[in-house]
Design a protein around this motif. Structure first.
Motif, PDB file in Angstrom:
ATOM      1  N   GLN A   1       0.703  -0.918  -0.178  1.00  0.00           N
ATOM      2  CA  GLN A   1      -0.016  -0.111  -0.061  1.00  0.00           C
ATOM      3  C   GLN A   1       0.918   1.187   0.318  1.00  0.00           C
ATOM      4  N   GLU A   2       1.643   0.973   0.654  1.00  0.00           N
ATOM      5  CA  GLU A   2       2.683   2.676   0.632  1.00  0.00           C
ATOM      6  C   GLU A   2       3.437   2.424  -0.493  1.00  0.00           C
ATOM      7  N   GLN A   3       3.680   1.506  -1.269  1.00  0.00           N
ATOM      8  CA  GLN A   3       4.207   1.876  -2.944  1.00  0.00           C
ATOM      9  C   GLN A   3       3.283   2.059  -3.225  1.00  0.00           C
ATOM     10  N   HIS A   4       2.239   1.829  -3.613  1.00  0.00           N
ATOM     11  CA  HIS A   4       1.246   2.248  -4.333  1.00  0.00           C
ATOM     12  C   HIS A   4       1.004   4.069  -3.860  1.00  0.00           C
TER      13      HIS A   4
ATOM     14  N   ARG B   1       2.753   6.248  -3.107  1.00  0.00           N
ATOM     15  CA  ARG B   1       4.663   6.584  -3.496  1.00  0.00           C
ATOM     16  C   ARG B   1       4.011   7.167  -4.473  1.00  0.00           C
ATOM     17  N   ALA B   2       3.304   5.817  -5.804  1.00  0.00           N
ATOM     18  CA  ALA B   2       3.672   5.841  -7.138  1.00  0.00           C
ATOM     19  C   ALA B   2       2.498   6.828  -7.346  1.00  0.00           C
ATOM     20  N   ARG B   3       1.384   6.595  -6.792  1.00  0.00           N
ATOM     21  CA  ARG B   3       0.178   7.583  -6.995  1.00  0.00           C
ATOM     22  C   ARG B   3       1.244   8.925  -6.459  1.00  0.00           C
ATOM     23  N   GLN B   4       2.012   9.082  -5.519  1.00  0.00           N
ATOM     24  CA  GLN B   4       1.983  10.773  -5.727  1.00  0.00           C
ATOM     25  C   GLN B   4       2.575  11.592  -6.769  1.00  0.00           C
ATOM     26  N   TRP B   5       3.705  10.315  -6.678  1.00  0.00           N
ATOM     27  CA  TRP B   5       4.627  10.830  -8.266  1.00  0.00           C
ATOM     28  C   TRP B   5       3.597  10.928  -9.131  1.00  0.00           C
ATOM     29  N   LEU B   6       3.142  10.127  -9.537  1.00  0.00           N
ATOM     30  CA  LEU B   6       2.027  10.664 -10.741  1.00  0.00           C
ATOM     31  C   LEU B   6       1.145  11.793 -10.671  1.00  0.00           C
ATOM     32  N   ASP B   7       1.211  12.117  -9.389  1.00  0.00           N
ATOM     33  CA  ASP B   7       0.799  13.623  -9.553  1.00  0.00           C
ATOM     34  C   ASP B   7       1.316  14.819  -9.419  1.00  0.00           C
ATOM     35  N   GLU B   8       3.444  14.775  -8.846  1.00  0.00           N
ATOM     36  CA  GLU B   8       3.836  15.988  -8.923  1.00  0.00           C
ATOM     37  C   GLU B   8       4.653  15.557  -9.950  1.00  0.00           C
ATOM     38  N   ARG B   9       4.872  14.206 -11.496  1.00  0.00           N
ATOM     39  CA  ARG B   9       5.687  14.319 -12.558  1.00  0.00           C
ATOM     40  C   ARG B   9       5.593  15.388 -13.532  1.00  0.00           C
ATOM     41  N   ASP B  10       4.751  16.232 -13.158  1.00  0.00           N
ATOM     42  CA  ASP B  10       4.682  17.562 -14.100  1.00  0.00           C
ATOM     43  C   ASP B  10       5.648  18.514 -13.591  1.00  0.00           C
TER      44      ASP B  10
ATOM     45  N   MET C   1      12.846   1.731  -6.326  1.00  0.00           N
ATOM     46  CA  MET C   1      12.900   0.877  -7.248  1.00  0.00           C
ATOM     47  C   MET C   1      11.851  -0.626  -6.536  1.00  0.00           C
ATOM     48  N   TRP C   2      11.188  -0.419  -7.132  1.00  0.00           N
ATOM     49  CA  TRP C   2      10.870  -2.416  -6.731  1.00  0.00           C
ATOM     50  C   TRP C   2      10.523  -2.732  -8.025  1.00  0.00           C
ATOM     51  N   ALA C   3      10.469  -4.030  -7.939  1.00  0.00           N
ATOM     52  CA  ALA C   3       9.655  -5.052  -8.944  1.00  0.00           C
ATOM     53  C   ALA C   3       8.813  -6.012  -7.575  1.00  0.00           C
ATOM     54  N   ARG C   4       8.117  -6.747  -8.387  1.00  0.00           N
ATOM     55  CA  ARG C   4       7.660  -7.688  -7.554  1.00  0.00           C
ATOM     56  C   ARG C   4       7.519  -8.864  -9.440  1.00  0.00           C
ATOM     57  N   ALA C   5       7.285  -9.764  -8.761  1.00  0.00           N
ATOM     58  CA  ALA C   5       6.710 -11.031  -9.664  1.00  0.00           C
ATOM     59  C   ALA C   5       6.119 -12.499  -9.060  1.00  0.00           C
ATOM     60  N   PHE C   6       5.510 -13.174  -9.458  1.00  0.00           N
ATOM     61  CA  PHE C   6       4.306 -13.815  -8.933  1.00  0.00           C
ATOM     62  C   PHE C   6       3.402 -14.462 -10.354  1.00  0.00           C
ATOM     63  N   PRO C   7       2.780 -15.772  -9.856  1.00  0.00           N
ATOM     64  CA  PRO C   7       2.179 -16.555 -11.075  1.00  0.00           C
ATOM     65  C   PRO C   7       1.103 -16.182 -11.020  1.00  0.00           C
TER      66      PRO C   7
END
Length: 189
Positions: A116-119, A121-130, A180-186
């Motif tokens: 949830q924290e990663q999500h 932070r990603a949402r915050q980046w999308l809001d600030e990227r411009d 940076m994070w990565a997740r991999a799962f079936p």
């Protein structure tokens, strides 16, 4: 059971009490601040986190009892000043390697909290990227659908860890902290 960090300074967490230390979001934030900004005093951390000094002291005490942070007396100018730093470069755990069912429950809950924290932070980046065009041109999100065996997924994990480690340990001059994070799962769509 206490574990010592590996040669890269990463500690395997196998104890439920240590995992519990991370179940509070402020403790995660303090650990991250020490990772990004380096050693700090309680007042410095309180200012950066936007919380009361007493709260920071309390939560640092919990992290210290878990062996996750330690005092850095060599940085103090006098006996009244107390500096803190992470006890190791990083931590990791795997729910599947925890024998205690209570520890597994805590680890699973902690992983959901971190996701949830990663999500967030990603949402915050999308809001600030411009407002940060030099970064918005190079920031990335990547998703791939691969056909792998469990052994191949383990091999991919090792390759990613090796690549990320090749970028760690760099000085901060002219650089900014990047998550940076990565997740991999079936998964099937």
């Amino acid at each position: 059971m206490e574990t010592t960090p590996d040669p890269d300074g990463i500690r395997d967490i196998v104890d439920a009490d240590v995992l519990k230390a991370f179940t509070h979001p402020l403790r995660n934030r303090l650990y991250d601040l020490l990772a990004v900004d380096g050693p700090a005093t309680v007042s410095m951390l309180a200012e950066r986190a936007g919380v009361a000094i007493g709260s920071v002291s309390h939560h640092l005490g919990i992290l210290a009892r878990a062996g996750l942070v330690v005092e850095a007396p060599e940085l103090a100018r006098d006996a009244r000043e107390h500096w803190w730093q992470r006890a190791q470069r990083g931590i990791r755990w795997s729910s599947s390697r925890l024998a205690d069912p209570a520890a597994r429950t805590i680890a699973d809950s902690l992983e959901a909290q971190m996701l949830q924290e990663q999500h967030d932070r990603a949402r915050q980046w999308l809001d600030e990227r411009d407002a940060r065009p030099e970064w918005s041109e190079v920031a990335f999100a990547h998703q791939s659908r691969l056909w792998l065996s469990p052994a191949e997924l383990a091999e991919l994990d090792e390759a990613i860890v090796a690549l990320v480690r090749s970028y760690s340990g760099r000085d901060h001059d002219g650089r900014e902290a990047v998550l940076m994070w990565a997740r991999a799962f079936p998964n099937r769509p």
